[in-house]
Design a protein around this motif. Sequence first.
Motif, PDB file in Angstrom:
ATOM      1  N   ARG A  48       9.537  -6.236  -5.720  1.00  0.00           N
ATOM      2  CA  ARG A  48       8.636  -5.912  -6.814  1.00  0.00           C
ATOM      3  C   ARG A  48       7.177  -6.205  -6.444  1.00  0.00           C
ATOM      4  O   ARG A  48       6.269  -5.419  -6.758  1.00  0.00           O
ATOM      5  CB  ARG A  48       9.029  -6.698  -8.064  1.00  0.00           C
ATOM      6  N   LYS A  49       6.940  -7.323  -5.764  1.00  0.00           N
ATOM      7  CA  LYS A  49       5.579  -7.665  -5.361  1.00  0.00           C
ATOM      8  C   LYS A  49       5.015  -6.635  -4.369  1.00  0.00           C
ATOM      9  O   LYS A  49       3.835  -6.246  -4.434  1.00  0.00           O
ATOM     10  CB  LYS A  49       5.546  -9.056  -4.741  1.00  0.00           C
ATOM     11  N   GLN A  50       5.855  -6.186  -3.444  1.00  0.00           N
ATOM     12  CA  GLN A  50       5.411  -5.175  -2.486  1.00  0.00           C
ATOM     13  C   GLN A  50       5.037  -3.868  -3.180  1.00  0.00           C
ATOM     14  O   GLN A  50       4.030  -3.232  -2.845  1.00  0.00           O
ATOM     15  CB  GLN A  50       6.500  -4.923  -1.444  1.00  0.00           C
ATOM     16  N   ASN A  51       5.841  -3.484  -4.169  1.00  0.00           N
ATOM     17  CA  ASN A  51       5.527  -2.255  -4.901  1.00  0.00           C
ATOM     18  C   ASN A  51       4.217  -2.379  -5.681  1.00  0.00           C
ATOM     19  O   ASN A  51       3.409  -1.443  -5.727  1.00  0.00           O
ATOM     20  CB  ASN A  51       6.670  -1.911  -5.849  1.00  0.00           C
ATOM     21  N   VAL A  52       3.994  -3.550  -6.274  1.00  0.00           N
ATOM     22  CA  VAL A  52       2.761  -3.764  -7.026  1.00  0.00           C
ATOM     23  C   VAL A  52       1.543  -3.721  -6.104  1.00  0.00           C
ATOM     24  O   VAL A  52       0.510  -3.103  -6.412  1.00  0.00           O
ATOM     25  CB  VAL A  52       2.831  -5.101  -7.791  1.00  0.00           C
ATOM     26  N   LYS A  54       1.320  -2.184  -3.220  1.00  0.00           N
ATOM     27  CA  LYS A  54       1.152  -0.812  -2.749  1.00  0.00           C
ATOM     28  C   LYS A  54       0.449   0.055  -3.793  1.00  0.00           C
ATOM     29  O   LYS A  54      -0.460   0.838  -3.483  1.00  0.00           O
ATOM     30  CB  LYS A  54       2.517  -0.228  -2.398  1.00  0.00           C
ATOM     31  N   GLU A  55       0.858  -0.091  -5.057  1.00  0.00           N
ATOM     32  CA  GLU A  55       0.202   0.669  -6.115  1.00  0.00           C
ATOM     33  C   GLU A  55      -1.263   0.275  -6.272  1.00  0.00           C
ATOM     34  O   GLU A  55      -2.129   1.118  -6.506  1.00  0.00           O
ATOM     35  CB  GLU A  55       0.943   0.437  -7.439  1.00  0.00           C
ATOM     36  N   GLU A  60      -7.089   1.533  -5.505  1.00  0.00           N
ATOM     37  CA  GLU A  60      -8.386   1.211  -4.900  1.00  0.00           C
ATOM     38  C   GLU A  60      -8.877   2.336  -4.003  1.00  0.00           C
ATOM     39  O   GLU A  60     -10.075   2.668  -3.990  1.00  0.00           O
ATOM     40  CB  GLU A  60      -8.273  -0.098  -4.100  1.00  0.00           C
ATOM     41  N   ALA A  61      -7.958   2.949  -3.255  1.00  0.00           N
ATOM     42  CA  ALA A  61      -8.355   4.070  -2.402  1.00  0.00           C
ATOM     43  C   ALA A  61      -8.848   5.254  -3.231  1.00  0.00           C
ATOM     44  O   ALA A  61      -9.854   5.898  -2.899  1.00  0.00           O
ATOM     45  CB  ALA A  61      -7.180   4.488  -1.508  1.00  0.00           C
ATOM     46  N   ALA A  62      -8.125   5.547  -4.344  1.00  0.00           N
ATOM     47  CA  ALA A  62      -8.554   6.642  -5.211  1.00  0.00           C
ATOM     48  C   ALA A  62      -9.912   6.347  -5.835  1.00  0.00           C
ATOM     49  O   ALA A  62     -10.783   7.231  -5.939  1.00  0.00           O
ATOM     50  CB  ALA A  62      -7.503   6.873  -6.292  1.00  0.00           C
ATOM     51  N   ARG A  63     -10.140   5.084  -6.236  1.00  0.00           N
ATOM     52  CA  ARG A  63     -11.428   4.709  -6.823  1.00  0.00           C
ATOM     53  C   ARG A  63     -12.554   4.832  -5.796  1.00  0.00           C
ATOM     54  O   ARG A  63     -13.661   5.312  -6.117  1.00  0.00           O
ATOM     55  CB  ARG A  63     -11.350   3.275  -7.361  1.00  0.00           C
ATOM     56  N   ALA A  64     -12.283   4.433  -4.539  1.00  0.00           N
ATOM     57  CA  ALA A  64     -13.302   4.549  -3.486  1.00  0.00           C
ATOM     58  C   ALA A  64     -13.635   6.008  -3.205  1.00  0.00           C
ATOM     59  O   ALA A  64     -14.811   6.372  -3.013  1.00  0.00           O
ATOM     60  CB  ALA A  64     -12.817   3.869  -2.211  1.00  0.00           C
ATOM     61  N   LEU A  65     -12.625   6.878  -3.199  1.00  0.00           N
ATOM     62  CA  LEU A  65     -12.879   8.304  -2.987  1.00  0.00           C
ATOM     63  C   LEU A  65     -13.714   8.895  -4.119  1.00  0.00           C
ATOM     64  O   LEU A  65     -14.612   9.713  -3.900  1.00  0.00           O
ATOM     65  CB  LEU A  65     -11.549   9.054  -2.868  1.00  0.00           C
TER      66      LEU A  65
END
Length: 257
Positions: A48-52, A54-55, A60-65
């Motif tokens: 669950r922590k890995q999925n969180v 990753k999301e 953050e990548a979408a916000r930077a773009l």
Amino acid sequence: MTEYWVSQGNKWCDFCKIYIANNPSSIRNHELGQRHKDNVAKRLDAMRKQNVAKEKEQKEAARALEQIESKAKRSYQKDMATFREARESNANALAQEDDSSIANDWEYDSTSGYYYSRSTGIHYDPNSGFYYSDAIGKWVTQEEAFAASQVSSDSKQKGSVLKSPFSVSEGAQVIEKKSAAKHQSGPPPGPVVSASLNPTRTSKCAPSSVAVNKRKRQDEKPKAVSKEEAAALKAREAAKKRVEEREKSLLGLYGSR
């Protein structure tokens, strides 16, 4: 019939990282144990922590773009506004030109829609605000176009000065001066020496006459030669004669015996 005992092997538990007996009762007991349950809960929590995480990275990548696109859009709008201002200022400068000489220098070509300068050979596009010069070969700003035309005109003037030919009268005068100097000079003074200036130098492997007819002093005494030196000279001459006799047939100058 005789019955053989067969080993059932062990089963690997991926959660607990241990081996257990491979039979239903052992497997059930292990899965119902507290250790196995805790390990399963830890594995699920880690997933669950890995999925969180990753999301979160994706957001953050979408916000930077989005930020990059917004900055690029603002920069593009700013450049377009600057370009429009420059175009309008250039058009106003051409429209409000009061000097008659400069005003008469520019001609409007209705077919292409460009202004042409007869003195500099520059084309001006009122729609884009750029200038075209044959020296550069592309559309540039006003400063670059006029600078390139100035450089090309200076180079042409220098080339015309360097490459200006002599007139016919000047060429005839130069030829007459050369011919008169040649006739007045005449043959070179002094005797003409046809022989070699160095009498001791050999010619065609022949010894010099000075070296052959060199006289010896009358009062010069012969050198005293010891017995050992005389024997060595005699042995050397004998060896030289043997070598000459042996090489006569190899040189091809004499017939074979």
